[in-house]
Design a protein around this motif. Structure first.
Motif, PDB file in Angstrom:
ATOM      1  N   ILE A  24       1.097  -1.302  -0.073  1.00  0.00           N
ATOM      2  CA  ILE A  24      -0.203  -0.009   0.335  1.00  0.00           C
ATOM      3  C   ILE A  24       0.713   1.554   0.123  1.00  0.00           C
ATOM      4  CG2 ILE A  24      -1.958   1.043   1.123  1.00  0.00           C
ATOM      5  CD1 ILE A  24      -2.281  -1.834   0.322  1.00  0.00           C
ATOM      6  N   ARG A  25       0.519   2.495  -1.321  1.00  0.00           N
ATOM      7  CA  ARG A  25       1.429   3.283  -0.891  1.00  0.00           C
ATOM      8  C   ARG A  25       0.272   5.231  -1.518  1.00  0.00           C
ATOM      9  NH1 ARG A  25       3.394  -0.535  -4.708  1.00  0.00           N
ATOM     10  NH2 ARG A  25       4.458  -0.276  -6.712  1.00  0.00           N
ATOM     11  N   GLN A  99      -5.554   9.948  -3.730  1.00  0.00           N
ATOM     12  CA  GLN A  99      -5.633   8.981  -4.561  1.00  0.00           C
ATOM     13  C   GLN A  99      -5.950   8.230  -4.357  1.00  0.00           C
ATOM     14  OE1 GLN A  99      -1.098   6.445  -5.714  1.00  0.00           O
ATOM     15  NE2 GLN A  99      -1.931   4.671  -4.077  1.00  0.00           N
ATOM     16  N   LEU A 100      -6.857   7.076  -5.012  1.00  0.00           N
ATOM     17  CA  LEU A 100      -7.447   6.021  -4.943  1.00  0.00           C
ATOM     18  C   LEU A 100      -7.198   4.684  -5.452  1.00  0.00           C
ATOM     19  CD1 LEU A 100     -11.229   7.846  -4.675  1.00  0.00           C
ATOM     20  CD2 LEU A 100     -10.429   7.163  -2.943  1.00  0.00           C
ATOM     21  N   THR A 128      -4.209  -5.056  -3.812  1.00  0.00           N
ATOM     22  CA  THR A 128      -3.376  -3.928  -5.031  1.00  0.00           C
ATOM     23  C   THR A 128      -2.503  -2.909  -3.711  1.00  0.00           C
ATOM     24  OG1 THR A 128      -4.325  -2.430  -4.792  1.00  0.00           O
ATOM     25  CG2 THR A 128      -5.353  -4.380  -6.234  1.00  0.00           C
ATOM     26  N   PRO A 129      -1.403  -1.854  -5.037  1.00  0.00           N
ATOM     27  CA  PRO A 129      -1.231  -0.706  -4.379  1.00  0.00           C
ATOM     28  C   PRO A 129      -1.925   0.228  -3.699  1.00  0.00           C
ATOM     29  CG  PRO A 129       0.715  -1.976  -6.064  1.00  0.00           C
ATOM     30  CD  PRO A 129      -1.205  -2.847  -6.246  1.00  0.00           C
ATOM     31  N   TYR A 130      -3.271   0.018  -3.798  1.00  0.00           N
ATOM     32  CA  TYR A 130      -4.200   0.886  -4.085  1.00  0.00           C
ATOM     33  C   TYR A 130      -5.974   0.729  -2.641  1.00  0.00           C
ATOM     34  CZ  TYR A 130      -1.836   2.186  -8.473  1.00  0.00           C
ATOM     35  OH  TYR A 130      -0.313   2.597  -9.123  1.00  0.00           O
ATOM     36  N   SER A 131      -5.208  -1.059  -2.490  1.00  0.00           N
ATOM     37  CA  SER A 131      -6.148  -1.404  -1.402  1.00  0.00           C
ATOM     38  C   SER A 131      -6.337   0.304   0.229  1.00  0.00           C
ATOM     39  CB  SER A 131      -6.211  -2.325  -0.841  1.00  0.00           C
ATOM     40  OG  SER A 131      -5.791  -3.119  -2.427  1.00  0.00           O
ATOM     41  N   ARG A 132      -4.842   0.498   0.164  1.00  0.00           N
ATOM     42  CA  ARG A 132      -5.274   1.540   1.416  1.00  0.00           C
ATOM     43  C   ARG A 132      -5.350   1.038   2.810  1.00  0.00           C
ATOM     44  NH1 ARG A 132      -9.886   5.782  -0.230  1.00  0.00           N
ATOM     45  NH2 ARG A 132     -10.495   3.950  -1.459  1.00  0.00           N
TER      46      ARG A 132
END
Length: 522
Positions: A24-25, A99-100, A128-132
């Motif tokens: 996550i980033r 960012q989402l 994914t890197p966007y899963s927060r």
């Protein structure tokens, strides 16, 4: 799967995340990150659409194969493909969220079939890197709702993503369905969604917000090249035409939503497609009783931003955010403002024609807006089922009295005992006007009824119907998924064998979880 014609236009032509780690980033100067789906422990195919399979180039006899199961559950990756998650930003409930990105969606590949391109995407296939703070997985209940709804919308004639497959993962997923501190394990599932692309307004917002103008220009031109090749002219002219085309397609989509009584529930800018198709079926719903203030989303229960009656205005607001994102490439506000202003003007005009079509009227009149407003006011005097009301107008004949016309739609009333005194008088007055309008038409009753039946569905995916399928599936009975899928393939037909589904929401479903309002929990 051997017949699929694979393409990788998105990943080969647009900037990729320089990092290969699935952490996550914040991801900058990139439109996507490469990421593989998590491998399910015991995938099981519950349902697949032969129609969608054939649309993308998968033979019907391949659907039951191990290869189909493995690829569309995320267990195996197609050769010559690299799955990826898209990076985008957005406004959520009117507030900038930064960012989402694809937090629980992974794009497998792009395919070409019959001169059309489709993106195949798994929803619920892992982090994914966007899963927060989430796990990127999805539960069976939300997956059933998404799978059935996308196909139901398509057959209603509403622009939408499509559903290829619904697969159990075999792994438990922890969810707090009501966000009340009571998490529980549920069955995990994966849906394969299909669309021309899953590009959203938020993709452009992200690039503009980060001042990545080179990437923004490249991305807009990529979209024009592949999705709107009819757009030509100088660069600035192309960008304006692109915005106008997206606005027009969005207007058409919202008009269809209002026509069939669909409420999206989460019209954030990251859930708006450049193709003007419905994407991201979360806490959606169909109006039961006609209530412009209804929203299916528990998160939106206080402000009701995404209520049924506000969807056109929200669409315009979201387009305003897209216009802001494109402005750095155009550097002129006036042409963008004109497009935004014409959006609502054109929508209102189209809305009037659409409601008249639902009423079986083709001739415009000076008092149309007043006539429609009076109808919509009456629909709220007592709880009136929108779908049944409009469908049962096909029982009315030009020679009927206002009293007989009112009797024709009485099944739409949830509380028929309330249709008396002033309420009844208002209805009789409107039906008197309506019958006058019908008698001014040149069409016969039969011709008018055929028109009405083509725009007024008899069957829609009411929340309680989806919940019944979910409850049965939890007990490993998947027959209702198949039954509803078949029913909703022909929503405008009488289908007497399915008559039990042409009914008002039952009383037990009025406040049951999953039947009235829903959370974003998935």
């Amino acid at each position: 799967m051997k017949h699929l014609q694979l393409h990788n236009r998105f990943t080969s032509e647009l900037p990729a995340d320089s990092s290969q780690t699935n952490e996550i980033r914040q991801v900058s100067n990139a439109l996507f990150s490469y990421v593989n789906p998590v491998k399910p422990s015991a995938p099981k195919l519950l349902h697949a659409s032969k129609e969608v399979a054939e649309m993308v180039g998968i033979h019907a006899d391949e659907i039951q194969s191990e290869a189909f199961l493995n690829v569309f559950s995320g267990k195996e990756i197609l050769e010559e493909t690299r799955p990826f998650a898209m990076c985008y930003a957005g406004h959520q409930f009117g507030n900038w969220a930064g960012q989402l990105g694809d937090g629980r969606a992974i794009n497998l590949t792009e395919v070409q079939h019959n001169d059309q391109f489709f993106t195949l995407q798994l929803k619920g296939a892992g982090k994914t890197p966007y899963s927060r703070t989430a796990d990127g997985l999805a539960v069976l209940r939300s997956s059933i709702r998404e799978y059935l709804c996308a196909e139901a919308m398509h057959h209603l004639g509403v622009p939408t993503t499509r559903s290829l497959s619904l697969i159990l993962s075999g792994d438990p997923v922890l969810r707090d369905i009501l966000y009340n501190g009571n998490p529980a394990y549920e069955k995990g599932a994966v849906v394969c969604r299909v669309a021309p692309s899953f590009i959203r307004f938020g993709s452009f917002e992200m690039l503009a917000a980060r001042n990545e103008l080179k990437n923004l220009k490249q991305f807009v031109e990529y979209n024009i090249k592949y999705y709107f090749p009819e757009i030509t002219g100088e660069a600035k002219e192309q960008y304006l035409k692109f915005f106008k085309t997206v606005a027009d397609k969005t207007r058409e989509m919202i008009l269809h939503w209002q026509r069939v009584g669909f409420v999206h529930g989460v019209m954030n800018t990251d859930n708006m497609s450049i193709h003007g198709i419905t994407i991201d079926y979360g806490p959606y719903g169909w109006l039961e009783n006609y209530d412009p203030n209804w929203t299916p989303n528990t998160t939106d229960s206080q402000n009701r931003r995404y209520r049924f009656g506000n969807q056109p205005q929200v669409a315009q607001w979201n387009l305003f955010q897209l216009a802001n994102s494109l402005y750095p490439l155009i550097n002129e506000a006036e042409p963008l403002e004109k497009i935004l202003e014409s959006f609502m003007t054109d929508f209102n005009s189209d809305y009037t024609k659409m409601i008249l079509a639902k009423l079986g009227l083709s001739t415009l009149a000076e008092n149309d807006e007043e006539f429609i407003a009076y109808l919509e006011s009456n629909l709220q005097l007592s709880e009136t089922d929108m779908t049944i009301f409009y469908r049962n107008l096909n029982k009315i004949k030009k020679t009927d009295s206002a009293k007989k016309a009112l009797q024709a739609i009485e099944d739409a009333f949830y509380k028929p005992e309330e249709i008396k005194d002033t309420v009844k008088d208002n209805w009789l007055l409107w039906f008197t006007d309506y019958l006058d309008r019908l008698n001014q038409e040149n069409t016969s009753d039969g011709e008018r009824i055929r028109l009405q039946n083509s725009v007024n569905p008899k069957y829609v995916l009411r929340n309680y119907m989806a919940q019944l399928a979910i409850d049965a599936a939890d007990k490993e009975d998947y027959s209702l998924i198949s039954e509803l899928y078949e029913l909703l393939k022909n929503p405008y037909d009488e289908q007497p064998e399915y008559e039990k589904w042409f009914t008002k929401r039952p009383d037990w479903a009025r406040s049951k979880v999953g039947c009235s309002m829903l959370s974003c929990s998935s």
